[in-house]
Enzyme design. Structure first.
Site, short mmCIF file in Angstrom:
data_model
loop_
_atom_site.label_atom_id
_atom_site.label_comp_id
_atom_site.label_asym_id
_atom_site.label_seq_id
_atom_site.Cartn_x
_atom_site.Cartn_y
_atom_site.Cartn_z
N GLU A 1 -52.09 13.28 -63.51
CA GLU A 1 -53.40 13.85 -63.39
C GLU A 1 -54.19 13.79 -64.63
O GLU A 1 -53.38 14.33 -65.45
CB GLU A 1 -53.46 15.31 -62.76
N CYS B 1 -51.05 22.31 -71.19
CA CYS B 1 -50.83 21.04 -71.42
C CYS B 1 -50.11 20.54 -72.89
O CYS B 1 -49.16 20.02 -73.10
CB CYS B 1 -51.55 20.13 -70.76
N1 LIG Z 1 -53.51 22.50 -65.65
C1 LIG Z 1 -54.19 21.29 -66.10
O1 LIG Z 1 -55.05 21.48 -66.78
C2 LIG Z 1 -53.28 20.04 -65.80
C3 LIG Z 1 -53.75 18.82 -66.07
C4 LIG Z 1 -53.06 17.71 -65.66
C5 LIG Z 1 -51.80 17.76 -65.35
N2 LIG Z 1 -51.17 18.94 -65.40
C6 LIG Z 1 -49.93 18.88 -65.05
O2 LIG Z 1 -49.72 19.30 -63.58
C7 LIG Z 1 -48.79 19.93 -62.96
C8 LIG Z 1 -49.25 21.44 -62.48
O3 LIG Z 1 -50.00 22.03 -63.37
P1 LIG Z 1 -50.76 23.38 -63.11
O4 LIG Z 1 -51.65 23.71 -64.20
O5 LIG Z 1 -51.55 23.03 -61.99
O6 LIG Z 1 -49.52 24.58 -62.62
P2 LIG Z 1 -49.68 25.83 -61.98
O7 LIG Z 1 -48.82 26.49 -62.54
O8 LIG Z 1 -51.22 26.46 -61.86
O9 LIG Z 1 -49.55 25.57 -60.50
C9 LIG Z 1 -48.25 25.13 -59.96
C10 LIG Z 1 -47.94 25.72 -58.47
O10 LIG Z 1 -46.96 25.04 -58.06
C11 LIG Z 1 -46.29 26.24 -57.27
N3 LIG Z 1 -44.80 25.85 -56.88
C12 LIG Z 1 -43.94 25.68 -57.55
N4 LIG Z 1 -42.65 25.19 -56.86
C13 LIG Z 1 -43.30 24.85 -55.83
C14 LIG Z 1 -42.62 24.41 -54.22
N5 LIG Z 1 -41.46 23.97 -54.45
N6 LIG Z 1 -43.34 24.15 -53.49
C15 LIG Z 1 -44.70 24.74 -53.45
N7 LIG Z 1 -45.31 25.08 -54.50
C16 LIG Z 1 -44.49 25.22 -55.79
C17 LIG Z 1 -46.24 27.46 -58.03
O11 LIG Z 1 -46.25 28.51 -57.13
C18 LIG Z 1 -47.78 27.38 -58.62
O12 LIG Z 1 -48.67 28.09 -57.93
C19 LIG Z 1 -47.91 20.24 -64.45
O13 LIG Z 1 -47.09 19.33 -64.44
C20 LIG Z 1 -49.08 20.39 -65.50
O14 LIG Z 1 -48.41 19.69 -66.69
C21 LIG Z 1 -51.77 20.02 -65.29
#
Ligand SMILES: NC(=O)c1ccc[n+]([C@@H]2O[C@H](COP(=O)([O-])OP(=O)(O)OC[C@H]3O[C@@H](n4cnc5c(N)ncnc54)[C@H](O)[C@@H]3O)[C@@H](O)[C@H]2O)c1
Length: 444
Positions: free
Chosen positions: A154, A268
């Site tokens: 993403e 990130c």
């Molecule tokens: N935040 C950004 O801007 C962004 C942009 C691109 C990519 N990413 C990537 O996307 C991924 C997620 O990032 P984010 O910022 O959304 O994280 P986040 O911490 O906001 O959300 C992750 C969620 O996953 C849940 N979770 C963990 N284990 C789980 C499971 N087994 N089943 C169900 N839910 C579970 C957690 O409770 C949490 O709510 C990361 O790898 C990040 O590097 C983030």
């Protein structure tokens, strides 16, 4: 299509809501009951412009639901998006425990073909690890059910996430050769998001995984490059803003991500740069010299504003009080992960100062992230934060800080001094108001 999104954070919630908005039925799973309760009672756990409306209209239409029930989530979607966190482990590598747990949860319950789509940012080779984990669980169940593993990193930006998802620059699909079922499903799913021209870039899984890290590493490199050049400009009596214009006009360089400041943060760039360095070292026996320098420069840059404060007020800041504008790692988000403000607040407090901070949306999150710190208070408005302060530090470039009442600033600040970590103002304009101005990479 029926879609399950595993992980309802920044990426999962935005992806789920936007996929529902194009007519799919989406079930978002999270293991955090508080998050799911908030969503099920009409709230949004994060600040992301426009997201509340997309969520509300799709919940109302019955296309978007939230659950903590893994059985229900696995049964629901043929497509199972994994969007869980991949935080840095102690050695800097990406911790895959959430990704692999999510994959095993799917494997232990699936009864028919599933397409497991990894949206989390994961190191090269994770697709293979997910494949192995699912195969092992299926073998332990003594069942033979077909499944696909796809990488679909993403690229959304917090603060503009809905727009980025709805109008992507590109959609990267990493897929094993010959997996036409999965490719067709993803082509169909993403068709509404690429009506002008084909934005799907199809490649092998490893290249897709590396593409995501390469993008963030490149952007972090541009920032650290400009930050270092800004420090040089200061020493040489040049102005980094002129330099930015001068080089940005070259189409090979472009203007984006060339702003000098007090360091990059967020969920990130810091962790992805670290993880790529680790991948180089451990998986490839290679030192990634450029990225190591990028990380080092950024660590130093987070201290630049405090260094400037100490040059003016001395290293011992006991008895000094500062207003601090901006806590989130960037505007339009309440995300405090790796925010430069965290380093700055701690350094000022450690040197004996007290702080009144203000942020338009991130103060609750800051209270959670920073905990109770003696000497740190919060103000309800930017103006109120100035009361009794010796000087102002600007840490996040929120729009509402761009045209302040300089006269009020001058009368409120005892030392009439502004340290601007985001270069928001024309130095001359601030000086003309009777303030001393310390931007980054420019003469004050
Ligand atoms: N935040 C950004 O801007 C962004 C942009 C691109 C990519 N990413 C990537 O996307 C991924 C997620 O990032 P984010 O910022 O959304 O994280 P986040 O911490 O906001 O959300 C992750 C969620 O996953 C849940 N979770 C963990 N284990 C789980 C499971 N087994 N089943 C169900 N839910 C579970 C957690 O409770 C949490 O709510 C990361 O790898 C990040 O590097 C983030």
């Amino acid at each position: 299509m029926n879609i399950t999104v595993v992980g309802t954070g920044y990426v999962g919630l935005v992806s789920g809501a936007c996929l529902a908005d194009s007519g799919n039925d989406v079930l978002c799973l999270d293991l955090d009951p508080a998050k799911i309760d908030t969503l099920n009672s009409g709230g949004i756990p994060i600040h992301e412009p426009g997201l509340d409306q997309v969520v509300a209209r799709n919940v109302a239409a019955g296309r978007l639901r939230f659950t903590t029930d893994i059985d229900e989530a696995v049964a629901f979607g043929q497509l199972q998006f994994i969007a869980v966190g991949t935080p840095p482990d102690e050695d800097g590598s990406a911790d895959l425990k959430y990704v692999l747990a999510a994959a095993r949860n799917i494997a232990s319950r699936m009864t028919e073909h599933k397409i497991i789509v990894d949206k989390s940012t994961v190191p090269v080779g994770t697709g293979d690890k997910v494949h192995r984990a699912v195969t092992e669980v299926l073998a332990s169940r003594a069942v033979n059910i077909p499944f696909s593993v796809v990488s679909n990193p993403e690229f959304l930006k917090e603060g503009a996430a809905v727009d980025d998802f709805m109008k992507p620059d590109r959609i990267i699909i990493g897929i094993n050769k010959g997996d036409d079922t999965a490719l067709d499903a993803l082509r169909t799913l993403y068709a509404p998001f690429q009506r002008n021209h084909d934005k799907l870039v199809v490649m092998d899984v490893r290249s897709a995984e590396l593409t995501k890290y390469a993008a963030n590493a490149m952007l972090a490199t541009r920032i650290s490059f400009m930050n270092e050049l800004a420090l040089l400009a200061e020493k040489l009596g040049a102005d980094i803003e002129h330099v930015r214009h001068g080089i940005g006009s070259d189409p090979r360089i472009g203007y984006d991500f060339l702003y000098a400041g007090c360091g990059y943060g967020g969920s990130c760039f810091p962790k992805d740069v670290k993880a790529l360095i680790h991948t180089g070292q451990v998986d490839a026996g290679m030192d990634l010299h450029v990225l190591k320098a990028v990380e080092h420069a950024n660590d130093l840059q987070k201290h630049v504003l405090v260094n400037k404060v100490q040059q003016v007020f001395g290293t011992d800041l006991t008895g000094k009080h500062f207003a601090l504008w901006g806590l989130a790692f960037k505007p339009n988000t309440d995300d405090m992960r790796e925010a430069p403000s965290r380093v700055i607040v701690n350094a000022l407090l450690t040197a004996g100062a007290t702080i009144t901070a203000y942020d338009p949306v991130a103060m609750d999150e800051a209270r959670r992230a920073l905990g109770v710190l003696t000497g740190l208070n919060y103000a309800k408005t930017a103006k109120a934060a100035l009361t009794d302060a010796d000087a102002l530090l600007i840490v996040t470039e929120w729009k509402e800080f761009r045209s302040p009442d300089f006269r009020l600033m001058r009368s409120a600040l005892k030392a009439k001094t502004v340290f601007d970590g985001r270069n928001l103002y024309e130095p001359r304009a601030v000086r003309d108001q009777g303030l001393t101005y310390h931007p980054i990479g420019r003469a004050g």
